[in-house]
Design an enzyme around this catalytic site. Structure first.
Site, PDB file in Angstrom:
ATOM      1  N   ASP A  38       0.822  -1.213   0.000  1.00 29.69           N
ATOM      2  CA  ASP A  38       0.000   0.000   0.000  1.00 29.69           C
ATOM      3  C   ASP A  38       0.861   1.269   0.000  1.00 29.69           C
ATOM      4  OD1 ASP A  38      -2.397   1.360  -0.027  1.00 29.69           O
ATOM      5  OD2 ASP A  38      -2.660   1.308   2.147  1.00 29.69           O
ATOM      6  N   HIS A  55       2.738   3.574  -9.051  1.00 31.80           N
ATOM      7  CA  HIS A  55       2.578   2.129  -9.285  1.00 31.80           C
ATOM      8  C   HIS A  55       3.812   1.559  -9.989  1.00 31.80           C
ATOM      9  CE1 HIS A  55      -1.371   2.303  -7.673  1.00 31.80           C
ATOM     10  NE2 HIS A  55      -1.918   2.960  -8.681  1.00 31.80           N
ATOM     11  N   ASN A  86     -10.730  -2.613  -5.688  1.00 31.52           N
ATOM     12  CA  ASN A  86      -9.948  -1.664  -6.489  1.00 31.52           C
ATOM     13  C   ASN A  86     -10.552  -1.422  -7.873  1.00 31.52           C
ATOM     14  OD1 ASN A  86      -6.737  -2.797  -5.138  1.00 31.52           O
ATOM     15  ND2 ASN A  86      -7.983  -1.045  -4.506  1.00 31.52           N
TER      16      ASN A  86
HETATM   17  C1  IPE Z   1      -5.380  -2.739  -0.286  1.00 32.33           C
HETATM   18  O1  IPE Z   1      -5.049  -1.408  -0.478  1.00 32.33           O
HETATM   19  C2  IPE Z   1      -5.390  -3.467  -1.592  1.00 32.33           C
HETATM   20  C3  IPE Z   1      -4.084  -3.676  -2.213  1.00 32.33           C
HETATM   21  C4  IPE Z   1      -2.918  -3.372  -1.683  1.00 32.33           C
HETATM   22  C5  IPE Z   1      -4.122  -4.315  -3.501  1.00 32.33           C
HETATM   23  P1  IPE Z   1      -6.173  -0.296  -0.688  1.00 32.33           P
HETATM   24  O2  IPE Z   1      -5.445   0.989  -0.860  1.00 32.33           O
HETATM   25  O3  IPE Z   1      -7.084  -0.689  -1.770  1.00 32.33           O
HETATM   26  O4  IPE Z   1      -6.963  -0.356   0.698  1.00 32.33           O
HETATM   27  P2  IPE Z   1      -7.789   0.757   1.485  1.00 32.33           P
HETATM   28  O5  IPE Z   1      -8.731   1.366   0.487  1.00 32.33           O
HETATM   29  O6  IPE Z   1      -6.797   1.746   1.997  1.00 32.33           O
HETATM   30  O7  IPE Z   1      -8.466   0.008   2.579  1.00 32.33           O
HETATM   31  C1  IPE Z   2      -1.288   0.258  -3.493  1.00 37.61           C
HETATM   32  O1  IPE Z   2      -1.136   1.632  -3.482  1.00 37.61           O
HETATM   33  C2  IPE Z   2      -1.558  -0.290  -4.872  1.00 37.61           C
HETATM   34  C3  IPE Z   2      -2.919  -0.799  -5.075  1.00 37.61           C
HETATM   35  C4  IPE Z   2      -3.860  -0.836  -4.175  1.00 37.61           C
HETATM   36  C5  IPE Z   2      -3.231  -1.295  -6.389  1.00 37.61           C
HETATM   37  P1  IPE Z   2      -2.380   2.609  -3.527  1.00 37.61           P
HETATM   38  O2  IPE Z   2      -2.721   2.873  -4.965  1.00 37.61           O
HETATM   39  O3  IPE Z   2      -3.498   2.113  -2.697  1.00 37.61           O
HETATM   40  O4  IPE Z   2      -1.747   3.915  -2.889  1.00 37.61           O
HETATM   41  P2  IPE Z   2      -2.421   4.887  -1.847  1.00 37.61           P
HETATM   42  O5  IPE Z   2      -2.923   4.059  -0.725  1.00 37.61           O
HETATM   43  O6  IPE Z   2      -3.518   5.609  -2.582  1.00 37.61           O
HETATM   44  O7  IPE Z   2      -1.313   5.787  -1.425  1.00 37.61           O
HETATM   45 MG    MG Z   3      -4.048   2.354  -0.745  1.00 38.83          MG
END
Ligand code: IPE
Ligand code: IPE
Ligand code: MG
Length: 259
Positions: A38, A55, A86
């Site tokens: 995350d 990413h 997602n």
């Molecule tokens: C969890 O992260 C899912 C992945 C790392 C693939 P998210 O960013 O989607 O989770 P929330 O929304 O903070 O709970």
């Molecule tokens: C994790 O990083 C990747 C996925 C969930 C696909 P995020 O895209 O959730 O990054 P933040 O949490 O918005 O910083």
């Molecule tokens: Mg996230």
């Protein structure tokens, strides 16, 4: 929580050279590590970059952590790459993530072979764009005989969704007369989950970015996992941070409900 201050030498730089204490840690390494990767978006925002830049940087951490896990003798590494939830993200971001996945599979195919890594994918894979599905199928088929380590990518995955599909699969067997309801036990349940492809429950679950929630990850499987929350964002998480989490795990006392 692993704070940068607490482990300054290891958490400062994700791209430090490999340290020499890998072998000495081997005895206390977890068999199965699962990671909620995350913070890509926040990492990018702090630097004035786009979420897709975040990413892309995150994909480098996947490479580094996979290599480190293999070196440490970990049997299985499960990475939460894309949750069922997602799909609610903007279409361009979702597309970008699956393009990155195809790039990753293309560039890492040889490396997975060399390292004897078996790739599996867990989730509602039918929802994935066709190029991603085809690339996955090819690498999964190609590496299925490897026993060095299992790398499980959670894609369109959710812990609740896994439990629902498992319940449905068991119900179908009952309906067909091949399974007695009384024969549904923990083992039958576990075997019906997508995660049965990994072969054992996670010992250690790591989440980066400072968030301390489970976000629908491994709800059944992580019943007795140890949790480590790293303060850094996923693109900053590399070999030293992974080793720090494993060291933290090795200090934990697990009781599994006993005394
Ligand atoms: C969890 O992260 C899912 C992945 C790392 C693939 P998210 O960013 O989607 O989770 P929330 O929304 O903070 O709970
Ligand atoms: C994790 O990083 C990747 C996925 C969930 C696909 P995020 O895209 O959730 O990054 P933040 O949490 O918005 O910083
Ligand atoms: Mg996230």
């Amino acid at each position: 929580m692993l704070h940068p201050e607490a482990t300054a030498s290891v958490l400062g730089n994700a791209h430090m050279p490999p340290s020499s204490n890998l072998a000495t840690q081997a005895a206390r390494v977890p068999r199965h590590v699962a990671i909620i990767m995350d913070g890509n978006g926040r990492w990018a925002k702090k630097r004035g970059l786009s979420r897709s830049d975040g990413h892309r940087a995150g994909a480098e951490s996947v490479r580094a952590v996979t290599r480190t896990a293999r070196k440490l003798g970990i049997e299985a590494l499960t990475l939460y790459a894309f949750s069922e939830q997602n799909w609610a993200r903007p279409q361009a971001e979702v597309q970008g993530l699956f393009t990155l996945l195809v790039d990753f599979l293309t560039s890492e195919r040889q490396e997975l072979h060399k390292q004897h890594i078996r790739l599996v994918a867990l989730g509602n894979l039918a929802r994935l764009p066709l190029p991603a599905r085809l690339a996955l199928q090819a690498v999964i088929a190609d590496t299925r005989h490897h026993r060095g380590m299992t790398l499980a990518l959670c894609l369109s995955y959710g812990g609740r969704e896994d439990l629902v599909q498992a319940a449905r699969a068991l119900a179908e067997q009952v309906k067909a007369g091949t399974l007695e309801p009384a024969a549904i036990d923990e083992r039958a349940m576990a075997n019906a989950l997508w995660t049965s492809q990994v072969g054992c429950d996670p010992d250690l679950v790591i989440r980066t970015s400072g968030e301390q929630r489970v976000s629908n990850f491994l709800l059944w499987d992580a019943a007795y996992a140890e949790f480590v929350f790293a303060a850094c964002d996923w693109p900053e998480f590399g070999e030293p941070q992974f080793q720090a989490a494993v060291t933290e795990f090795s200090r934990r006392q697990r009781r599994f409900g006993a005394v």
